[in-house]
Design a protein around this motif. Structure first.
Motif, mmCIF file in Angstrom:
data_model
loop_
_atom_site.group_PDB
_atom_site.id
_atom_site.type_symbol
_atom_site.label_atom_id
_atom_site.label_comp_id
_atom_site.label_asym_id
_atom_site.label_seq_id
_atom_site.Cartn_x
_atom_site.Cartn_y
_atom_site.Cartn_z
ATOM 1 N N ALA A 271 47.992 -26.480 -23.831
ATOM 2 C CA ALA A 271 48.594 -25.814 -24.994
ATOM 3 C C ALA A 271 48.291 -26.580 -26.277
ATOM 4 N N SER A 272 48.401 -27.905 -26.239
ATOM 5 C CA SER A 272 48.110 -28.713 -27.427
ATOM 6 C C SER A 272 46.644 -28.595 -27.817
ATOM 7 N N GLN B 68 51.043 -28.478 -20.665
ATOM 8 C CA GLN B 68 51.376 -29.011 -21.993
ATOM 9 C C GLN B 68 50.127 -29.496 -22.722
ATOM 10 N N SER C 175 45.923 -25.230 -29.328
ATOM 11 C CA SER C 175 46.552 -25.127 -30.649
ATOM 12 C C SER C 175 45.741 -25.867 -31.707
#
Length: 396
Positions: free
Chosen positions: A89-90, A86, A93
């Motif tokens: 991914a952040s 998680q 991004s």
């Protein structure tokens, strides 16, 4: 249920967001260890006072003479850090948002060739990883951001003298639909890194949502300004379990428009994205009959819907009410099967739940029920009643 609200009255940068999240309650030692294990930096956390406000200050120490990294090099560094899924991914991004903004500004469609300058250094890497880790650890159900003070004037950077907000920052704000305003301070108050982090995690709001404050944090900025250079964060316990939505209300008077034109306008506005449309008969001055046209819209749709109203009605202007919160249930369309008059029919139903999944309401779709009523000869209201009865048993 927890809601985090950022209030960037003095702007925001990556280190300010990180410090603010730590001051609110994220584990300082755990985040520090993660950052130092993921990037070639050391991280120092201390308390400071900024114009009378006690805040947390995060300083990232980086190696001397770092080279300018490309976007692919940043991606490789993040993946090599072996962050939790998680968090990785952040982080990816957020850097993608910055890369796309830089590419749009410089006309460089190939991200593989994109060179980061100010945001390609190790301190930016540490800010993004640290902020993401801290914010995820707070376990908030939602994150919001009030209008951001971006500052004013110009800045000197690798590309020369640029206006505030810098073009890449402005592009991130545009794509993230964040509200912002200029300030009286002749300085850049919002950095591209700060904009990208807020754009990834937060939804825009004009004002604080209703709720009870359970924690408040302040992240210090580097510069000394006339006012407190801090980013404020407030952790709230919302008053309800309804979902917050942002809308604008468009309104105008139409005193010489036929019913046929208004009926067509009603359908056109809904097809263009209006959330709801209401047309109400009223009496204007000198006893003239007229209509008030009222439209609920997402802020990004207001301009095109207003233009449509003006073109179709001849109105000279549309009133736009200030953006506001709308508390609403989460709605899903489900399809159920019911047996009527010896035959099986499929009907859509709208299922409404709060943010914790509690069932609030079920309503059958009218057009489906009307079709079934014509086929079976049953009254529409009876078809609706039976469909909703079946749905309550299925989804309760």
């Amino acid at each position: 249920m927890k809601t985090l609200v950022f209030n960037p009255f003095s702007g925001a940068a990556g280190d300010m967001i990180l410090a603010c999240a730590l001051d609110i309650g994220a584990d300082k030692q755990a985040v520090k260890e993660l950052v130092e294990a993921s990037a070639p930096v050391s991280m120092d956390i201390r308390e400071v006072v900024k114009e009378g406000i006690k805040a947390l200050d995060v300083r990232i120490k980086v190696p001397e003479n770092e080279h300018v990294r490309t976007y692919p090099e940043i991606v490789d560094l993040v993946k090599a850090a072996k962050l939790p899924p998680q968090l990785e991914a952040s982080t990816l991004s957020i850097f993608l948002k910055m890369a796309e903004a830089e590419a749009a500004v410089h006309g460089q469609p190939d991200l593989e060739m994109l060179h980061f300058h100010e945001v390609g250094q190790s301190d930016a890497l540490a800010d993004v990883i640290g902020s993401s880790a801290a914010l995820h650890s707070l376990n908030c159900d939602s994150v919001y951001c009030t209008p951001i003070n971006v500052g004013s004037g110009t800045i000197e950077c690798a590309h020369g003298t640029l206006p505030v907000p810098a073009p890449a920052t402005l592009e991130i704000l545009r794509k993230g639909k964040l509200y912002f305003r200029g300030g009286s301070v002749n300085k850049e108050l919002l950095t591209p890194t700060g904009a990208a982090i807020l754009s990834h995690f937060a939804k825009p709001v004009e004002a604080f949502p209703q709720g009870k404050a359970i924690a408040i944090g302040y992240g210090a900025g580097d510069a000394d300004l006339p006012g407190p250079n801090v980013l404020q964060g407030v952790l709230l316990e919302p008053d309800s379990h309804l979902i917050s939505d942002i809308i604008e209300v468009l309104e105008t008077n139409a005193d010489d428009v036929s019913g046929e034109v208004l009926g067509n306008l009603f359908e056109e506005l809904l097809s263009m994205g209006a959330r709801d449309v209401a047309i109400m008969p009223v009496t204007m001055k000198k006893g003239r009959p007229a209509h008030i046209i009222k439209v609920i819209a997402k802020p990004e749709d207001s301009a095109k819907l207003s233009r449509k109203i003006i073109v179709e009605t001849g109105s000279l202007g549309v009133r736009v009410m200030p953006a506001r919160h709308r508390l609403m249930a989460a709605r899903n369309i489900e399809r159920i099967k019911i047996e009527l008059e010896g035959r099986e029919f499929e009907i859509a139903v709208k299922v409404a739940r709060d943010s914790e999944g509690v069932l609030l309401n079920i309503s059958a779709e009218f057009e489906d029920c009307k079709r079934v009523a014509r086929t079976t000869g049953l009254p529409v209201k009876e078809v609706m009643r039976r469909a909703e009865e079946v749905a309550w048993k299925l989804f309760s």
